[in-house]
Design a protein around this motif. Structure first.
Motif, PDB file in Angstrom:
ATOM      1  N   LEU A  59       0.850  -1.178   0.000  1.00 23.69           N
ATOM      2  CA  LEU A  59       0.000   0.000   0.000  1.00 23.69           C
ATOM      3  C   LEU A  59       0.890   1.235   0.000  1.00 23.69           C
ATOM      4  N   ILE A  60       0.746   2.086  -1.014  1.00 22.18           N
ATOM      5  CA  ILE A  60       1.479   3.349  -1.064  1.00 22.18           C
ATOM      6  C   ILE A  60       0.490   4.462  -0.750  1.00 22.18           C
ATOM      7  N   LEU A  61       0.721   5.141   0.357  1.00 24.68           N
ATOM      8  CA  LEU A  61      -0.199   6.143   0.883  1.00 24.68           C
ATOM      9  C   LEU A  61       0.401   7.537   0.786  1.00 24.68           C
ATOM     10  N   PHE A  62      -0.277   8.422   0.064  1.00 24.87           N
ATOM     11  CA  PHE A  62       0.064   9.849   0.046  1.00 24.87           C
ATOM     12  C   PHE A  62      -0.941  10.546   0.960  1.00 24.87           C
ATOM     13  N   ASP A  63      -0.473  11.100   2.068  1.00 25.55           N
ATOM     14  CA  ASP A  63      -1.400  11.638   3.059  1.00 25.55           C
ATOM     15  C   ASP A  63      -0.621  12.520   4.021  1.00 25.55           C
ATOM     16  N   ASN A  64      -1.248  13.533   4.550  1.00 23.22           N
ATOM     17  CA  ASN A  64      -0.619  14.340   5.596  1.00 23.22           C
ATOM     18  C   ASN A  64      -0.762  13.695   6.961  1.00 23.22           C
ATOM     19  N   HIS A  65      -1.540  12.592   7.026  1.00 16.74           N
ATOM     20  CA  HIS A  65      -1.788  11.894   8.287  1.00 16.74           C
ATOM     21  C   HIS A  65      -1.506  10.404   8.087  1.00 16.74           C
ATOM     22  N   THR A  92      11.925  11.891  -2.797  1.00 14.80           N
ATOM     23  CA  THR A  92      10.664  12.179  -3.458  1.00 14.80           C
ATOM     24  C   THR A  92      10.819  13.115  -4.623  1.00 14.80           C
ATOM     25  N   LEU A  93      11.913  13.853  -4.679  1.00 10.32           N
ATOM     26  CA  LEU A  93      12.112  14.832  -5.737  1.00 10.32           C
ATOM     27  C   LEU A  93      12.907  14.283  -6.917  1.00 10.32           C
ATOM     28  N   ALA A  94      13.629  13.192  -6.705  1.00  9.35           N
ATOM     29  CA  ALA A  94      14.604  12.734  -7.703  1.00  9.35           C
ATOM     30  C   ALA A  94      14.018  11.701  -8.653  1.00  9.35           C
ATOM     31  N   PHE A  95      12.867  11.976  -9.238  1.00  9.42           N
ATOM     32  CA  PHE A  95      12.230  10.972 -10.073  1.00  9.42           C
ATOM     33  C   PHE A  95      12.932  10.755 -11.392  1.00  9.42           C
ATOM     34  N   LEU A 145       3.459  15.466  -6.579  1.00 13.27           N
ATOM     35  CA  LEU A 145       2.544  14.333  -6.481  1.00 13.27           C
ATOM     36  C   LEU A 145       2.381  13.644  -7.830  1.00 13.27           C
ATOM     37  N   LEU A 146       2.196  14.422  -8.883  1.00 17.63           N
ATOM     38  CA  LEU A 146       2.005  13.837 -10.208  1.00 17.63           C
ATOM     39  C   LEU A 146       3.252  13.076 -10.662  1.00 17.63           C
ATOM     40  N   LYS A 147       4.425  13.619 -10.379  1.00 16.72           N
ATOM     41  CA  LYS A 147       5.661  12.916 -10.735  1.00 16.72           C
ATOM     42  C   LYS A 147       5.756  11.585 -10.004  1.00 16.72           C
ATOM     43  N   ALA A 148       5.397  11.587  -8.734  1.00 13.51           N
ATOM     44  CA  ALA A 148       5.484  10.367  -7.939  1.00 13.51           C
ATOM     45  C   ALA A 148       4.528   9.302  -8.457  1.00 13.51           C
ATOM     46  N   VAL A 149       3.279   9.695  -8.685  1.00 10.10           N
ATOM     47  CA  VAL A 149       2.282   8.733  -9.158  1.00 10.10           C
ATOM     48  C   VAL A 149       2.648   8.219 -10.542  1.00 10.10           C
ATOM     49  N   GLY A 150       3.118   9.097 -11.412  1.00 12.08           N
ATOM     50  CA  GLY A 150       3.528   8.669 -12.744  1.00 12.08           C
ATOM     51  C   GLY A 150       4.665   7.666 -12.694  1.00 12.08           C
ATOM     52  N   GLU A 151       5.637   7.906 -11.791  1.00  5.03           N
ATOM     53  CA  GLU A 151       6.764   6.986 -11.667  1.00  5.03           C
ATOM     54  C   GLU A 151       6.309   5.619 -11.172  1.00  5.03           C
ATOM     55  N   ILE A 152       5.377   5.609 -10.244  1.00  4.96           N
ATOM     56  CA  ILE A 152       4.862   4.332  -9.736  1.00  4.96           C
ATOM     57  C   ILE A 152       4.177   3.563 -10.862  1.00  4.96           C
ATOM     58  N   TYR A 153       3.326   4.235 -11.619  1.00  2.00           N
ATOM     59  CA  TYR A 153       2.612   3.553 -12.702  1.00  2.00           C
ATOM     60  C   TYR A 153       3.559   3.067 -13.790  1.00  2.00           C
ATOM     61  N   ARG A 154       4.658   3.765 -13.998  1.00  3.47           N
ATOM     62  CA  ARG A 154       5.605   3.349 -15.036  1.00  3.47           C
ATOM     63  C   ARG A 154       6.485   2.185 -14.594  1.00  3.47           C
ATOM     64  N   THR A 155       6.686   2.011 -13.289  1.00  4.22           N
ATOM     65  CA  THR A 155       7.675   1.033 -12.821  1.00  4.22           C
ATOM     66  C   THR A 155       7.099  -0.106 -11.993  1.00  4.22           C
ATOM     67  N   ARG A 156       5.837  -0.016 -11.641  1.00  2.00           N
ATOM     68  CA  ARG A 156       5.240  -1.052 -10.796  1.00  2.00           C
ATOM     69  C   ARG A 156       3.919  -1.531 -11.374  1.00  2.00           C
ATOM     70  N   GLN A 157       3.504  -2.714 -10.962  1.00  2.00           N
ATOM     71  CA  GLN A 157       2.163  -3.185 -11.294  1.00  2.00           C
ATOM     72  C   GLN A 157       1.192  -2.546 -10.307  1.00  2.00           C
TER      73      GLN A 157
END
Length: 300
Positions: free
Chosen positions: A93-99, A173-176, A248-260
């Motif tokens: 589970l990859i969670l993007f959240d302030n909490h 998180t910045l070095a995508f 956020l968009l960079k992170a999500v895009g990287e996940i979709y490109r590299t993971r199932q």
């Protein structure tokens, strides 16, 4: 207000109308909003009767696609989709959240927006790892987590759980654009020479720099609360973090490109009682995330 209704049922994009706020946004849904506004016992906490009714509303849907979940008061809806994942398929589970959403229940064993992650790791043996990105460091400390990897003992009946925390402003998180980034961040690898520790202070074998090849291939489920974003990029009804929409968009895009990716959900709308121009910000983020995922999927 859903003029951009899509025609591709193979990639469902659904919205759960819990409060009415999603009716104020133009969302790229594959079907009309699932109307749950008449259910009681759902705001922040979800009682047993509401759980049964929500499960009934979702009986024809799997975890795949994108799910819009209303405000952060209803983030616990993620658990309904996690329960649909195959019991014999380990996942992350990859969670993007302030909490961290991992509080113990205030009373009984009731499902809540602030404790659904804990309930997930207690209930789902196939949940092998939780990666929290952008959580307020103070809140992480309050829940007993340190920065980096934590090894959580779930008792004799469940394997230990790896919980990795990543600050939204960290280099990770910045070095995508850096080669190999996805393996070093989203697959339980610490920098060479560092060692993860459990919540009890014991060393964690999961913290080795070479990682674990089986965990490296874990499919993921992504859950996003827009309160992880700074206030200029979203307007939410909970305290907000410092992540930019671009990050956020960079992170999500990287996940979709590299993971199932098994599925994704998005919450963090405004309180419908305090409707403001901020809803347009949230609508823009919701549409951007959809367009990003659609674009990446079309290229794969």
């Amino acid at each position: 207000m859903h003029s951009s209704m899509q025609k591709n049922p193979a990639f469902p994009v659904i919205g759960l109308d819990m409060s009415g706020i999603l009716r104020e946004e133009d969302l790229p849904l594959t079907q009309p909003l699932i109307d749950c506004r008449d259910l009681s016992g759902t705001d922040c906490y979800c009682d047993e009767i509401a759980e049964e009714e929500i499960s009934r509303h979702l009986k024809d849907y799997g975890p795949e696609g994108i799910h819009y979940l209303d405000s952060g008061n209803y983030h616990y809806l993620t658990l309904f989709f996690l329960r649909k994942l195959p019991a014999d398929q380990p996942f992350e589970l990859i969670l993007f959240d302030n909490h961290p959403d991992s509080k113990e229940p205030a009373f009984g064993d009731i499902l809540s927006c602030g404790g659904w992650v804990r309930k997930a790791w207690e209930e789902l043996p196939n949940l092998s790892k939780v990666t929290m990105i952008g959580v307020d460091p103070v809140l992480l400390q309050e829940e007993g987590f340190h920065s980096g990897e934590n090894l959580l003992d779930r008792g004799q009946n469940l394997k230990p759980l790896t919980v990795e925390t990543i600050e939204s402003t960290s280099k990770k998180t910045l070095a995508f654009s850096k080669p190999g980034y996805s393996e070093s961040v989203f697959n339980s690898s610490n920098p060479k020479g560092s060692e993860g520790k459990s919540l009890t202070g014991e060393p964690s074998k999961c913290g080795s720099s070479d990682g674990n090849s089986s965990e490296r291939k874990l499919p993921v489920y992504i859950s996003i609360d827009k309160d992880v974003l700074r206030e200029e990029d979203a307007s939410c009804n909970w305290s907000q973090g410092r992540m930019s929409a671009e990050e956020l968009l960079k992170a999500v895009g990287e996940i979709y490109r590299t993971r199932q990716v098994l599925g994704m959900d998005i919450c963090g709308e405004e309180d419908w009682k305090e409707l403001s121009e901020g809803t347009k910000l949230n609508e823009a983020r919701n549409q951007e995330l959809f367009k990003l995922v659609l674009s990446v999927n079309n290229r794969l």
